[in-house]
Scaffold this active site. Structure first.
Site, PDB file in Angstrom:
ATOM      1  N   TRP A 148      -9.141  -1.163  -7.288  1.00 37.00           N
ATOM      2  CA  TRP A 148      -7.891  -1.926  -7.284  1.00 37.00           C
ATOM      3  C   TRP A 148      -8.120  -3.435  -7.234  1.00 37.00           C
ATOM      4  O   TRP A 148      -7.262  -4.196  -6.826  1.00 37.00           O
ATOM      5  CB  TRP A 148      -6.990  -1.443  -6.127  1.00 37.00           C
ATOM      6  CG  TRP A 148      -6.489  -0.038  -6.356  1.00 37.00           C
ATOM      7  CD1 TRP A 148      -6.593   0.672  -7.522  1.00 37.00           C
ATOM      8  CD2 TRP A 148      -5.811   0.821  -5.436  1.00 37.00           C
ATOM      9  NE1 TRP A 148      -6.029   1.916  -7.377  1.00 37.00           N
ATOM     10  CE2 TRP A 148      -5.547   2.036  -6.112  1.00 37.00           C
ATOM     11  CE3 TRP A 148      -5.407   0.686  -4.109  1.00 37.00           C
ATOM     12  CZ2 TRP A 148      -4.892   3.111  -5.500  1.00 37.00           C
ATOM     13  CZ3 TRP A 148      -4.754   1.759  -3.497  1.00 37.00           C
ATOM     14  CH2 TRP A 148      -4.506   2.957  -4.188  1.00 37.00           C
ATOM     15  N   ARG A 173       7.437  -3.686 -11.591  1.00 39.40           N
ATOM     16  CA  ARG A 173       6.431  -3.773 -10.534  1.00 39.40           C
ATOM     17  C   ARG A 173       5.159  -4.449 -11.037  1.00 39.40           C
ATOM     18  O   ARG A 173       4.571  -4.047 -12.041  1.00 39.40           O
ATOM     19  CB  ARG A 173       6.107  -2.393  -9.983  1.00 39.40           C
ATOM     20  CG  ARG A 173       5.148  -2.458  -8.833  1.00 39.40           C
ATOM     21  CD  ARG A 173       5.149  -1.225  -7.948  1.00 39.40           C
ATOM     22  NE  ARG A 173       3.934  -1.234  -7.138  1.00 39.40           N
ATOM     23  CZ  ARG A 173       3.730  -2.041  -6.104  1.00 39.40           C
ATOM     24  NH1 ARG A 173       4.667  -2.885  -5.722  1.00 39.40           N
ATOM     25  NH2 ARG A 173       2.594  -1.998  -5.438  1.00 39.40           N
ATOM     26  N   HIS A 202       7.360  10.652  -0.464  1.00 38.84           N
ATOM     27  CA  HIS A 202       8.045   9.803  -1.437  1.00 38.84           C
ATOM     28  C   HIS A 202       9.548  10.034  -1.427  1.00 38.84           C
ATOM     29  O   HIS A 202      10.303   9.302  -2.051  1.00 38.84           O
ATOM     30  CB  HIS A 202       7.494  10.043  -2.842  1.00 38.84           C
ATOM     31  CG  HIS A 202       6.043   9.686  -2.947  1.00 38.84           C
ATOM     32  ND1 HIS A 202       5.052  10.617  -2.791  1.00 38.84           N
ATOM     33  CD2 HIS A 202       5.428   8.495  -3.133  1.00 38.84           C
ATOM     34  CE1 HIS A 202       3.885  10.008  -2.903  1.00 38.84           C
ATOM     35  NE2 HIS A 202       4.087   8.729  -3.105  1.00 38.84           N
ATOM     36  N   LYS A 208      -0.883   6.909 -15.701  1.00 41.90           N
ATOM     37  CA  LYS A 208      -1.730   5.750 -15.953  1.00 41.90           C
ATOM     38  C   LYS A 208      -2.135   5.642 -17.413  1.00 41.90           C
ATOM     39  O   LYS A 208      -2.429   6.642 -18.068  1.00 41.90           O
ATOM     40  CB  LYS A 208      -2.978   5.804 -15.074  1.00 41.90           C
ATOM     41  CG  LYS A 208      -2.678   5.411 -13.637  1.00 41.90           C
ATOM     42  CD  LYS A 208      -3.790   5.778 -12.709  1.00 41.90           C
ATOM     43  CE  LYS A 208      -4.934   4.825 -12.827  1.00 41.90           C
ATOM     44  NZ  LYS A 208      -4.663   3.485 -12.289  1.00 41.90           N
ATOM     45  N   ILE A 218      -1.239  10.153   8.019  1.00 44.87           N
ATOM     46  CA  ILE A 218      -2.210   9.568   7.093  1.00 44.87           C
ATOM     47  C   ILE A 218      -2.527   8.116   7.421  1.00 44.87           C
ATOM     48  O   ILE A 218      -3.436   7.520   6.869  1.00 44.87           O
ATOM     49  CB  ILE A 218      -1.720   9.746   5.638  1.00 44.87           C
ATOM     50  CG1 ILE A 218      -1.408  11.222   5.361  1.00 44.87           C
ATOM     51  CG2 ILE A 218      -2.742   9.268   4.630  1.00 44.87           C
ATOM     52  CD1 ILE A 218      -2.550  12.184   5.654  1.00 44.87           C
ATOM     53  N   HIS A 249      -8.960  10.560   2.723  1.00 43.87           N
ATOM     54  CA  HIS A 249      -7.640  10.927   2.223  1.00 43.87           C
ATOM     55  C   HIS A 249      -7.551  10.576   0.747  1.00 43.87           C
ATOM     56  O   HIS A 249      -7.995   9.517   0.317  1.00 43.87           O
ATOM     57  CB  HIS A 249      -6.552  10.170   3.002  1.00 43.87           C
ATOM     58  CG  HIS A 249      -5.222  10.197   2.324  1.00 43.87           C
ATOM     59  ND1 HIS A 249      -4.439  11.332   2.263  1.00 43.87           N
ATOM     60  CD2 HIS A 249      -4.550   9.249   1.624  1.00 43.87           C
ATOM     61  CE1 HIS A 249      -3.340  11.056   1.585  1.00 43.87           C
ATOM     62  NE2 HIS A 249      -3.381   9.804   1.171  1.00 43.87           N
TER      63      HIS A 249
HETATM   64  N1  GLN Z   1      -3.823   4.952   5.162  1.00 49.82           N
HETATM   65  C1  GLN Z   1      -2.963   4.593   4.076  1.00 49.82           C
HETATM   66  C2  GLN Z   1      -1.514   4.721   4.506  1.00 49.82           C
HETATM   67  O1  GLN Z   1      -1.223   5.535   5.296  1.00 49.82           O
HETATM   68  C3  GLN Z   1      -3.202   5.464   2.866  1.00 49.82           C
HETATM   69  C4  GLN Z   1      -2.391   5.042   1.684  1.00 49.82           C
HETATM   70  C5  GLN Z   1      -2.736   5.756   0.399  1.00 49.82           C
HETATM   71  O2  GLN Z   1      -3.263   6.823   0.379  1.00 49.82           O
HETATM   72  N2  GLN Z   1      -2.413   5.197  -0.704  1.00 49.82           N
HETATM   73  O3  GLN Z   1      -0.633   4.038   4.023  1.00 49.82           O
HETATM   74 ZN    ZN Z   2      -2.105   8.702   0.007  1.00 50.05          ZN
END
Ligand code: GLN
Ligand code: ZN
Length: 760
Positions: free
Chosen positions: A561, A515, A694, A111, A431, A641
């Site tokens: 954001w 992007r 990723h 960043k 997640i 998270h």
């Molecule tokens: N809950 C979101 C997902 O699973 C979390 C995304 C993130 O941490 N950027 O996509």
């Molecule tokens: Zn994440």
């Protein structure tokens, strides 16, 4: 006569022309000449815009095919040798540096200060050499001059360039490369001088950072060396006050300095005190980081006196490059007129600058109509009932210390939650998002276009939810999620349902390369008119006897954001969002959802540039999270998270969020990031990501077992969860099923191992 200029403008084009040309070029649909023609068109239009507005110079060199730091890597001939390109890289190689190729991974991206723009990180080794390479800058200067513009080239200064890079070998300081770098900068300046350039803007944004003393002192040496080119340098700092770097900056042998009067306004009198009698002072008076109209009369009142004193030594400008705002309000056909009248994108900021210039030089009456419009717009915003909601104000005023703590401490809650959920040790979860398949995207698009009825859309989403629930049950996951099929974006989804948020049609800003992102606009007091996720989540819970985890975006991420209000502190807006999320958390709990995750991936990126400003930020940021999370009973489990790689320097603030469970990204660092949590004795439960989402690579159960064993070596095993690094929306189902199957197998291995060891 005050002069006016900009530090840089957006390079994506009004309809994101650059993005589409880049991507077509990468797909081999257009050739290099066609891409270059698009680029040239964007540059010409940008210069024409500045010139037509009456700016005294036009910025040249702010354009980049991918990134401005990468342009400097090319210009300075220091492409990482691991690519084997040698000298004089071509455009295809330039893109390979940014995007990687079959043999080499891309240069790292990170960043740009505290913006959401990402730059490519130069790689430095003790033997890194520099030599004047790519001709782009000189060509562009020539291009501008041929078209009749007064070109002011823009460079990133040598110290910022080195600082923003990374050492690729241990026991070496990249500052040691300065001696080798300066002659190349001097060569560049000489060449620009030979082209007939009068002023060069040289950006040193690191002057707004905490600098080690050897970096601060290096400025004097560096700029004495550059002085030899005897061209006029405008040293530009931005993104914050200069503080202890102020004196250094003001004493450098340059012809002018630019300071950010939006973020560093308090320092102006000191800047003026130290301004040598011959230097130009460029004042950044229009916020280059936000989309609100500037109070023009206030700027005139504030700077009239200075203008009397400095005359043509006073330049006016936006605070920083306009790269960080969208191109033009002309592209916003659907935004309502009232709100639109409060806004200024890059084009409108340039127009405002022109108005200011005329007012300074010819008197306010020369732009009476423009100034009057500005007064009206600001008054309409100040008085609008859309901005101010008394109920939100009252709620905020009533916040007390009971609203930001759970009823009981973690130990009590943990006991209650374990009794309620009876999860195995090393419980497995994900997640939140599951693959966003083309069917899901097209259903959402068709629904938005009105081609799919609300009923059919809901049915399609329910099928997706049922599919995800079914898969998770088959895989044997312990805490399920609904999969987020209905969400386009984790901020937009919530913003669209909250009062106080607006969404632009064309407010794109470059994030990196091709992007672009379209940040929502928070224009008014935020509140939640109705439940946002309860229906989908309750439906998902109805399909299974396993706990269904509700999924929300946290207040700091919602703030970070978006484009935020400039008429109240960020902390205030964060608290409003926190209360709206709190309402949703409470409603989820009432609907029988026992586990709720509040994502805060942007928690760390909100950190101020200066360490001394960190405690205040972390204090309100963690409080905002706790306000959103603390309206529930002990037996309701709150997760959070985060997925940014460094946590160790903010662990106390992460602990202060007091989430029952935190899941974090750790697999790429081979669990090393977890050591900090261990050393800190992180008290609550934690799910270190055991695989990198990723990558399409499916990790084996052995891989993940090994990572979990490593985690159990640093943290108490009874507090560990098992989950991926982040959401799975970018993956496909076959990869996801294979990886999660292995993940569940790894968790079972650990359960067995730890059951045996606790029996022994
Ligand atoms: N809950 C979101 C997902 O699973 C979390 C995304 C993130 O941490 N950027 O996509
Ligand atoms: Zn994440």
């Amino acid at each position: 006569m005050a002069l006016a200029h900009v530090l840089g403008v957006p390079r994506i084009g009004p309809q994101r022309e650059l993005k589409f040309a880049q991507e077509a070029y990468w797909r081999d649909e257009i050739d290099e000449a066609a891409l270059k023609a698009v680029a040239s068109g964007i540059r010409q239009a940008n210069w024409q815009r500045q010139h037509a507005a009456g700016l005294d110079v036009v910025a040249v060199g702010d354009f980049a095919f991918y990134d401005q730091m990468l342009n400097h890597v090319a210009l300075l001939g220091c492409a990482p040798p691991r690519f084997g390109f040698g000298q004089h890289i071509n455009l295809s190689q330039y893109f390979q540096l940014a995007r990687g190729n079959a043999d080499c991974h891309a240069m790292e991206m990170t960043k740009w200060f505290d913006t959401n723009y990402h730059y490519l990180v130069p790689e430095f080794k003790p033997d890194t050499q520099f030599s004047l390479d790519k001709n782009w800058l000189f060509d562009e200067v020539g291009e501008a001059q041929v078209a009749g513009f007064n070109a002011k080239p823009v460079l990133i200064g040598p110290l910022s360039f080195l600082w923003l890079g990374k050492e690729k070998t241990a026991d070496f300081n990249r500052l040691d490369l300065l001696g080798r770098l300066l002659p190349v900068y001097a060569q560049i300046l000489l060449r620009l001088k030979a082209q007939g350039v009068e002023w060069v803007q040289i950006d040193e944004p690191i002057l707004a950072l905490d600098l080690p003393v050897e970096w601060r002192t290096a400025f004097e040496r560096a700029y004495h060396a550059l002085n030899s080119a005897s061209i006029k340098l405008l040293l530009a700092s931005y993104f914050g006050p200069l503080r202890e770097n102020l004196l250094v900056a003001m004493k450098l042998p340059v012809a002018g300095v630019h300071v950010d009067c939006v973020r560093g306004g308090d320092e102006l009198s000191q800047v003026i005190d130290w301004l040598p009698a011959t230097k130009v002072l460029s004042v950044g008076v229009i916020d280059g980081r936000n989309i609100w109209k500037t109070d023009l009369a206030a700027v005139l009142d504030r700077f009239d006196g200075l203008h009397q004193r400095l005359a043509d030594r006073l330049w006016i400008a936006p605070s920083c490059s306009l790269l960080h705002v969208p191109v033009s309000l002309a592209g916003e056909a659907r935004l309502d007129g009232e709100l639109k009248n409060w806004l200024a994108y890059a084009d409108e900021k340039i127009a405002a600058l022109a108005t200011l210039k005329t007012a300074f030089n010819s008197g306010r009456q020369a732009v009476a109509a423009e100034l009057d419009d500005n007064v009206q717009a600001l008054a309409s915003r100040r008085a609008s009932t859309r901005v101010h909601d008394a109920a939100v104000g009252a709620r905020l005023a009533a916040l007390s210390s009971v609203h930001d703590v759970r009823n009981n401490g973690f130990a009590v809650r943990q006991t209650a939650q374990r009794a309620r959920f009876k999860l195995p040790s090393f419980p497995t979860t994900t997640i939140g998002s599951f693959p966003q398949t083309t069917e899901i995207r097209s259903a959402r698009a068709r629904f938005k276009q009105g081609e799919l009825s609300e009923l059919d859309y809901a049915a399609a989403m329910k099928r997706e939810i049922a599919h995800a629930v079914n898969k998770q049950e088959t895989l044997g996951i312990d805490v399920l999620v609904h999969g987020e099929a209905e969400r386009n974006d984790m901020v937009e989804y919530f913003g669209e349902q909250l009062a106080g948020y607006a969404f632009s049609q064309n407010g794109w800003v470059q994030s990196y390369g091709s992007r672009c992102v379209k940040p929502p606009i928070i224009y008014g007091d935020v509140s939640r008119p109705h439940a946002m996720t309860v229906g989908w989540t309750a439906y998902a819970q109805s399909l299974t006897s396993k706990p269904m985890k509700g999924m929300l975006t946290g207040p700091v991420t919602m703030l970070q954001w978006s484009f935020v209000r400039d008429d109240q502190p960020r902390s205030q807006t964060a608290l409003q969002i926190a209360l709206a999320i709190r309402d949703e958390v409470v409603d989820l709990e009432s609907a029988g959802i026992g586990i709720i995750q509040i994502d805060e991936p942007a928690y760390r990126e909100g950190l101020p540039l200066r360490k001394t400003d960190w405690p205040a930020y972390l204090d309100w940021a963690s409080r905002a999270f706790r306000i959103s999370a603390s309206g529930v009973a002990d037996a309701t489990q709150i997760h959070t998270h985060m997925c940014y790689s460094e946590f160790n320097d903010i662990l106390p603030a992460i602990a202060a969020m007091d989430a029952d469970v935190i899941t974090i990204e750790t697999s790429r660092s081979d669990m090393e990031l977890l050591r900090g949590f261990g050393d800190f004795n992180y008290p609550n439960e934690i799910g270190p990501g055991v695989y990198d989402i990723h990558s399409p690579r499916v990790p084996s159960a052995d891989d993940m077992t090994r990572l979990l064993e490593k985690a159990a070596g640093v943290l108490p095993a009874y507090n560990l969860w098992v989950n991926p690094d982040c959401g799975l929306k970018t993956r496909n189902w076959p990869e996801t099923e294979a990886a999660l199957g292995n993940m569940v197998a790894a968790a079972r291995v650990l359960r067995e191992a730890y059951r045996v060891s606790s029996e022994v």
